[in-house]
Design a protein around this motif. Structure first.
Motif, short mmCIF file in Angstrom:
data_model
loop_
_atom_site.label_atom_id
_atom_site.label_comp_id
_atom_site.label_asym_id
_atom_site.label_seq_id
_atom_site.Cartn_x
_atom_site.Cartn_y
_atom_site.Cartn_z
N GLU B 21 2.57 25.54 30.96
CA GLU B 21 2.79 24.36 30.10
C GLU B 21 2.86 23.08 30.92
O GLU B 21 2.30 22.05 30.54
CB GLU B 21 4.09 24.54 29.29
CG GLU B 21 3.92 25.50 28.12
CD GLU B 21 5.24 25.93 27.49
OE1 GLU B 21 5.21 26.49 26.37
OE2 GLU B 21 6.31 25.73 28.11
N LEU B 22 3.53 23.16 32.06
CA LEU B 22 3.62 21.98 32.93
C LEU B 22 2.24 21.60 33.47
O LEU B 22 1.91 20.42 33.61
CB LEU B 22 4.59 22.23 34.09
CG LEU B 22 6.07 22.37 33.70
CD1 LEU B 22 6.90 22.76 34.92
CD2 LEU B 22 6.58 21.08 33.08
N VAL B 23 1.43 22.62 33.78
CA VAL B 23 0.07 22.37 34.27
C VAL B 23 -0.75 21.69 33.17
O VAL B 23 -1.53 20.76 33.44
CB VAL B 23 -0.59 23.67 34.75
CG1 VAL B 23 -2.08 23.48 34.99
CG2 VAL B 23 0.08 24.18 36.03
N THR B 24 -0.56 22.13 31.94
CA THR B 24 -1.29 21.53 30.81
C THR B 24 -0.92 20.05 30.66
O THR B 24 -1.79 19.19 30.49
CB THR B 24 -0.99 22.29 29.50
OG1 THR B 24 -1.33 23.66 29.68
CG2 THR B 24 -1.80 21.71 28.33
N ILE B 25 0.37 19.77 30.76
CA ILE B 25 0.81 18.36 30.69
C ILE B 25 0.18 17.57 31.83
O ILE B 25 -0.32 16.46 31.64
CB ILE B 25 2.36 18.27 30.75
CG1 ILE B 25 2.97 18.88 29.48
CG2 ILE B 25 2.82 16.82 30.93
CD1 ILE B 25 4.48 19.09 29.56
N ALA B 26 0.16 18.17 33.01
CA ALA B 26 -0.38 17.48 34.20
C ALA B 26 -1.87 17.17 34.03
O ALA B 26 -2.30 16.03 34.27
CB ALA B 26 -0.14 18.33 35.45
N ILE B 27 -2.65 18.15 33.60
CA ILE B 27 -4.11 17.91 33.49
C ILE B 27 -4.39 16.96 32.33
O ILE B 27 -5.33 16.15 32.40
CB ILE B 27 -4.91 19.24 33.40
CG1 ILE B 27 -6.41 18.98 33.56
CG2 ILE B 27 -4.63 20.00 32.11
CD1 ILE B 27 -6.85 18.51 34.92
N ASP B 28 -3.57 17.04 31.28
CA ASP B 28 -3.75 16.14 30.14
C ASP B 28 -3.49 14.69 30.58
O ASP B 28 -4.33 13.80 30.35
CB ASP B 28 -2.78 16.56 29.02
CG ASP B 28 -3.09 15.87 27.70
OD1 ASP B 28 -4.15 15.21 27.60
OD2 ASP B 28 -2.29 15.99 26.76
N VAL B 39 -2.53 3.65 36.09
CA VAL B 39 -1.94 4.05 37.37
C VAL B 39 -0.51 4.58 37.21
O VAL B 39 -0.09 5.45 37.96
CB VAL B 39 -2.04 2.90 38.42
CG1 VAL B 39 -1.00 1.84 38.16
CG2 VAL B 39 -1.96 3.44 39.83
N SER B 40 0.21 4.10 36.21
CA SER B 40 1.59 4.60 36.09
C SER B 40 1.59 6.03 35.54
O SER B 40 2.43 6.85 35.93
CB SER B 40 2.47 3.66 35.26
OG SER B 40 2.04 3.64 33.93
N LEU B 41 0.63 6.32 34.69
CA LEU B 41 0.49 7.71 34.22
C LEU B 41 0.07 8.61 35.39
O LEU B 41 0.55 9.74 35.53
CB LEU B 41 -0.56 7.76 33.09
CG LEU B 41 -0.56 8.98 32.18
CD1 LEU B 41 0.78 9.18 31.50
CD2 LEU B 41 -1.66 8.87 31.11
N ALA B 42 -0.82 8.10 36.23
CA ALA B 42 -1.24 8.85 37.41
C ALA B 42 -0.04 9.15 38.30
O ALA B 42 0.14 10.28 38.79
CB ALA B 42 -2.31 8.08 38.18
N GLU B 43 0.83 8.15 38.49
CA GLU B 43 2.04 8.33 39.31
C GLU B 43 2.92 9.45 38.73
O GLU B 43 3.50 10.24 39.47
CB GLU B 43 2.88 7.04 39.33
CG GLU B 43 2.22 5.86 39.99
CD GLU B 43 2.34 5.88 41.51
OE1 GLU B 43 2.87 6.85 42.06
OE2 GLU B 43 1.85 4.92 42.13
N GLU B 44 3.01 9.47 37.40
CA GLU B 44 3.82 10.52 36.75
C GLU B 44 3.32 11.91 37.12
O GLU B 44 4.09 12.81 37.40
CB GLU B 44 3.73 10.38 35.22
CG GLU B 44 4.72 9.41 34.63
CD GLU B 44 4.58 9.37 33.10
OE1 GLU B 44 4.45 10.44 32.46
OE2 GLU B 44 4.55 8.24 32.55
N VAL B 45 1.99 12.07 37.08
CA VAL B 45 1.40 13.37 37.41
C VAL B 45 1.71 13.74 38.86
O VAL B 45 2.08 14.87 39.17
CB VAL B 45 -0.14 13.35 37.19
CG1 VAL B 45 -0.77 14.66 37.62
CG2 VAL B 45 -0.46 13.05 35.72
N ILE B 46 1.55 12.74 39.75
CA ILE B 46 1.76 12.98 41.18
C ILE B 46 3.21 13.39 41.43
O ILE B 46 3.48 14.35 42.16
CB ILE B 46 1.36 11.72 41.99
CG1 ILE B 46 -0.15 11.49 41.85
CG2 ILE B 46 1.77 11.85 43.45
CD1 ILE B 46 -0.63 10.09 42.22
N GLU B 47 4.14 12.67 40.80
CA GLU B 47 5.55 13.01 41.00
C GLU B 47 5.90 14.37 40.42
O GLU B 47 6.67 15.13 41.01
CB GLU B 47 6.44 11.95 40.34
CG GLU B 47 6.75 10.80 41.29
CD GLU B 47 7.45 9.67 40.56
OE1 GLU B 47 8.32 9.95 39.71
OE2 GLU B 47 7.10 8.50 40.85
#
Lengths: 228, 228
Positions: B21-28, B39-47
């Motif tokens: 589920e976390l991976v799905t959120i990340a790829i989404d 870029v702020s959404l990208a930062e969220e994924v990275i963190e």
């Protein structure tokens, strides 16, 4: 039982070394094929990858059999689980050598190495071969000083990976899109190859010292120069 | 003991679903960030990738503990070993989502999606998100029909991956080297993401049916069009 387990572990270790030797041959030939556009050498690498795959699968079966029959616990159990992981990483290293060979074959009779990057890729390939040799030694001897050497070579490969992007993105880059694609893929393959070796080193260090560094750091090299 | 083991397996399965589920959120989020240069959404994924890593490590520790305490054999043993492998693949899928986010951040305020490929990458990203959702369902329900859907989506992603290279290598391609690099890396990331999902599906099928297809087929998509 202890004797039996010890014997099984020697078997596992011997097989890991054997696979690492095959991976070294693969990356050595792939590097040569890539550097000289030797398509028959590239074919050899592509065909031989099936042997690495088979040996990795056989090793996994052996490890599972050891878990089932000998029911190791504590450190012994971690050794066997680590062997499964090391085998998976070696198998990926073989795949990557195969990809470099496939890139060579696909571009033939053109050169896959883009103009202006021959020196860089020769150095990267040479370092990957060296990393693979050192890794084989590490698996054979468990001499942890070798892990430092692998780490240093990986740092150098990361720098070369950055330099490929700097070159490709510089004003002086004359390469067509195909050359840019090849440089990007080949550089990424070389960099990942060494990453896997570092990842295996960490597992060997862990088994020797109990000091575990989680293996989740696939370096992201920014295709603009810096690292993130 | 059987009861205890069954309970442990439920725990393992629940954690695999949670990571998926976390991976799905990340790829989404990574797909959205990549598509809109957010870029702020990208930062969220990275963190957030650190959380996936931690959960994968915790799951591995649980699996090792189950092996040590409950000493499963036969199919039970293979389930636990497969969980270790599935966890490693999910962790890599998280890394790949992070890489797509890093590509977005690195190009900001420019767009990471090269001109002329927006539709292709939107479709690839959408398929990866769908694959990740389906994979979560497969892990939750063990409904093997879902594995077919994942395989079909992977085929479609492979075709899109080929089409990216066709575009980049066509005479009409106007992109600069940076765009070519980005397209190459992003396409490779999307393609590998789905490969990992297929690889996990095979393990789930194996556990359900005993029918093992060795997982050594990282598709090599020739950056010229055809597949090798």
């Amino acid at each position: 039982m202890r004797e039996v387990f010890h014997h099984s572990l020697e078997d596992v270790q011997g097989r890991l070394v054997e696979i690492a030797e095959l991976v070294t041959i693969a990356i050595d030939k792939a590097t040569q094929a890539f550097g000289t556009s030797d398509v028959s050498l590239a074919e050899e690498v592509i065909e031989a990858d099936a042997i690495i795959d088979e040996k990795a699968i056989a090793l996994d079966e052996l490890a599972i059999e050891i878990l089932a029959r000998q029911q190791p616990v504590a450190r012994d159990l971690r050794i066997v689980v680590s062997a499964l992981r090391i085998s998976a990483s070696l198998e990926r290293m073989g795949d990557i050598a195969e990809h470099i060979a496939q890139l060579t074959r696909m571009r033939f009779p053109e050169r896959a190495i883009p103009k202006g990057l021959k020196g860089t890729f020769t150095r990267m390939g040479g370092l990957d071969v060296e990393v693979s040799r050192q890794l084989t030694e590490l698996l054979r001897t468990q001499d942890l000083e070798i892990a430092d050497r692998i780490r240093n070579a990986d740092d150098e490969i990361d720098e070369l990976h950055v330099s490929v992007f700097e070159k490709v993105l510089s004003d002086s880059w004359q390469g067509e899109a195909a050359a840019t694609v090849d440089a990007t893929l080949a550089s990424r393959y070389h960099e990942r190859f060494a990453d896997h070796a570092v990842s295996i080193s960490k597992k060997v260090i862990y088994l020797a010292t109990g000091d575990w560094t989680p293996d989740t750091d696939d370096t992201f090299v920014v295709p603009g120069g810096a690292q993130a």
